[in-house]
Design a protein around this motif. Structure first.
Motif, PDB file in Angstrom:
ATOM      1  N   GLN A   1      -9.805  50.519   0.094  1.00  0.00           N
ATOM      2  CA  GLN A   1      -8.569  51.071  -0.662  1.00  0.00           C
ATOM      3  C   GLN A   1      -7.939  50.004  -1.230  1.00  0.00           C
ATOM      4  OE1 GLN A   1      -6.242  52.194   2.820  1.00  0.00           O
ATOM      5  NE2 GLN A   1      -7.364  53.921   3.261  1.00  0.00           N
ATOM      6  N   SER A   2      -7.082  50.417  -2.552  1.00  0.00           N
ATOM      7  CA  SER A   2      -6.096  49.625  -3.073  1.00  0.00           C
ATOM      8  C   SER A   2      -4.900  49.160  -1.978  1.00  0.00           C
ATOM      9  CB  SER A   2      -5.569  50.144  -4.277  1.00  0.00           C
ATOM     10  OG  SER A   2      -4.883  51.311  -4.190  1.00  0.00           O
ATOM     11  N   GLY A   3      -4.734  47.916  -2.137  1.00  0.00           N
ATOM     12  CA  GLY A   3      -3.679  47.511  -1.286  1.00  0.00           C
ATOM     13  C   GLY A   3      -3.848  47.292   0.116  1.00  0.00           C
ATOM     14  N   GLY A   4      -5.291  47.424   0.436  1.00  0.00           N
ATOM     15  CA  GLY A   4      -5.901  47.205   1.822  1.00  0.00           C
ATOM     16  C   GLY A   4      -5.596  45.497   2.325  1.00  0.00           C
ATOM     17  N   ILE A   5      -5.696  45.515   3.645  1.00  0.00           N
ATOM     18  CA  ILE A   5      -5.373  44.060   4.282  1.00  0.00           C
ATOM     19  C   ILE A   5      -6.764  43.443   4.442  1.00  0.00           C
ATOM     20  CG2 ILE A   5      -4.448  43.076   6.077  1.00  0.00           C
ATOM     21  CD1 ILE A   5      -2.764  45.325   6.828  1.00  0.00           C
TER      22      ILE A   5
ATOM     23  N   TRP B   1      -8.019  35.714  17.780  1.00  0.00           N
ATOM     24  CA  TRP B   1      -9.563  35.650  17.122  1.00  0.00           C
ATOM     25  C   TRP B   1      -9.563  34.024  16.480  1.00  0.00           C
ATOM     26  CZ3 TRP B   1      -9.417  41.190  14.941  1.00  0.00           C
ATOM     27  CH2 TRP B   1      -9.554  42.072  16.071  1.00  0.00           C
ATOM     28  N   HIS B   2      -8.363  34.061  15.630  1.00  0.00           N
ATOM     29  CA  HIS B   2      -8.435  32.711  15.109  1.00  0.00           C
ATOM     30  C   HIS B   2      -8.399  31.448  15.771  1.00  0.00           C
ATOM     31  CE1 HIS B   2      -7.106  30.022  11.409  1.00  0.00           C
ATOM     32  NE2 HIS B   2      -6.721  29.494  12.328  1.00  0.00           N
TER      33      HIS B   2
ATOM     34  N   ILE C   1      -4.488  37.244   8.498  1.00  0.00           N
ATOM     35  CA  ILE C   1      -3.896  36.703   6.898  1.00  0.00           C
ATOM     36  C   ILE C   1      -3.051  35.521   7.113  1.00  0.00           C
ATOM     37  CG2 ILE C   1      -2.806  37.366   4.811  1.00  0.00           C
ATOM     38  CD1 ILE C   1      -5.328  38.706   4.949  1.00  0.00           C
ATOM     39  N   ALA C   2      -2.051  35.754   7.918  1.00  0.00           N
ATOM     40  CA  ALA C   2      -0.896  34.621   7.968  1.00  0.00           C
ATOM     41  C   ALA C   2      -1.559  33.444   8.524  1.00  0.00           C
ATOM     42  CB  ALA C   2       0.177  35.180   8.975  1.00  0.00           C
ATOM     43  N   GLN C   3      -2.406  33.537   9.418  1.00  0.00           N
ATOM     44  CA  GLN C   3      -3.216  32.231  10.090  1.00  0.00           C
ATOM     45  C   GLN C   3      -4.171  31.839   9.145  1.00  0.00           C
ATOM     46  OE1 GLN C   3      -4.495  34.513  13.480  1.00  0.00           O
ATOM     47  NE2 GLN C   3      -3.251  33.162  14.810  1.00  0.00           N
ATOM     48  N   GLY C   4      -4.495  32.554   8.192  1.00  0.00           N
ATOM     49  CA  GLY C   4      -5.389  31.655   6.947  1.00  0.00           C
ATOM     50  C   GLY C   4      -6.993  32.107   7.341  1.00  0.00           C
TER      51      GLY C   4
END
Length: 342
Positions: free
Chosen positions: A158-162, A113-114, A145-148
């Motif tokens: 949720q707490s700690g969600g991605i 997707w990125h 997330i890793a790809q920015g």
């Protein structure tokens, strides 16, 4: 031949600089509301249109958001959960209000997707609707997330969600629906929907259901919970399993309207009347919920607010503003299927 108005003309009439006009018309930060409204009024009077291609080249922004929808099995050829169909219109409105174009695609049609959207400058960020099995989906979110990648998703807050999440108060909605059934005198309430970490929104609704039972002095019966994904066929099968189990029940809380509609079909096939014998409550308030027989009592998720918040939250992330997860309230919509309306 009359020449086309330019942003410099607007700047002269508004008494501001040309960069201020550009920021105001593309929804950028740093322009107060009164100035923005004055600039927009002058632009409208001059019939000025923003050159999005030139603006994009200057800013390196596509001024476009991509909406990626999880492809579901459906009774028709849409392959889209009907709940997300109503949200699409709200997202489109939110994009238009913020000067953004919108791309729509199925998630399964792109492997990266990125690369396919943000790196290629086709879109500045992604709005993700639906996910299937969340435990399998987490890896994809972590990769983004890793790809920015700039993205926001609709799901369980949720707490700690991605990643950034906009979602409904699923726990509160499940709790309110069960309280309503308890107030109507129902004590043996079955829950149809997969209540596990694989489907966190359903799990939140189930936890709210259990909390309401305990608050009402009713001991939760795990044997009254039957797995189902959000599809009519799954709801029908779960209701068949419930009936075959021999467990006593006088109400059904379904984790989605599609599950509830399928369950109502099975109940009718077994000669059980809704709501006389079995009260039924769904979750989502999709368009067809008010056209079932009887009309379905359900928990409404505000798709209008959801679409707006998904767009605004994503734009905030793209513009490097401070943004947080958004939890939207759920609202019980009472119709005839629960027995509260004659």
């Amino acid at each position: 031949m009359q020449r086309k108005p330019t942003s410099f003309d607007i700047a002269h009439l508004a008494g501001v600089s040309q960069p201020t006009v550009s920021r105001a018309l593309r929804g950028g930060a740093g322009v107060n509301e009164a100035t923005r409204m004055r600039i927009e009024a002058i632009a409208q009077k001059l019939n000025y249109r923003v050159d999005k291609a030139a603006s994009s080249l200057r800013s390196r922004h596509a001024e476009t958001l991509a909406v990626l929808i999880f492809q579901d099995e459906t009774a028709d050829d849409s392959a889209i959960n009907p709940f997300f169909l109503s949200m699409l219109g709200s997202i489109m409105r939110g994009c238009a209000d913020n000067g953004q174009d919108m791309l729509v695609s199925f998630q399964q049609l792109a492997s990266d997707w990125h690369q396919d959207f943000e790196d290629s400058h086709r879109a500045d960020g992604l709005i993700l609707l639906g996910y299937g099995d969340y435990e399998l989906y987490r890896a994809k979110l972590s990769e983004l997330i890793a790809q920015g990648t700039h993205f926001v998703r609709w799901g369980s807050v949720q707490s700690g969600g991605i990643g950034l999440t906009v979602g409904c108060d699923n726990h509160g909605g499940g709790r309110e629906a069960t309280r309503h059934l308890l107030d109507l005198g129902r004590r043996n309430i079955a829950f149809l929907g997969t209540a596990s970490s694989h489907y966190p929104e359903f799990h939140d609704r189930y936890r709210g259901h259990v909390a309401a039972l305990k608050e009402g002095g009713v001991i939760p019966r795990p044997r009254l919970q039957f797995d189902a994904i959000t599809a009519e066929e799954a709801g029908a099968a779960a209701a068949e399993a419930l009936i075959a189990s021999g467990e006593t029940f006088d109400a059904v809380l379904a984790a989605s309207d599609l599950i509830a509609i399928g369950a109502m079909r099975t109940l009718a096939a077994h000669g059980l009347r809704v709501p006389d014998d079995i009260a039924v409550v769904g979750f989502d308030d999709i368009a067809s919920a008010s056209f079932t027989s009887p009309p379905l009592t359900t928990v409404m998720q505000d798709t209008r607010a959801a679409g707006r918040m998904l767009v605004e939250t994503l734009l905030g992330r793209i513009r490097e503003a401070r943004v947080n997860d958004v939890l939207l309230p759920a609202k019980l919509v009472v119709r005839k299927s629960c027995g509260a309306v004659a």
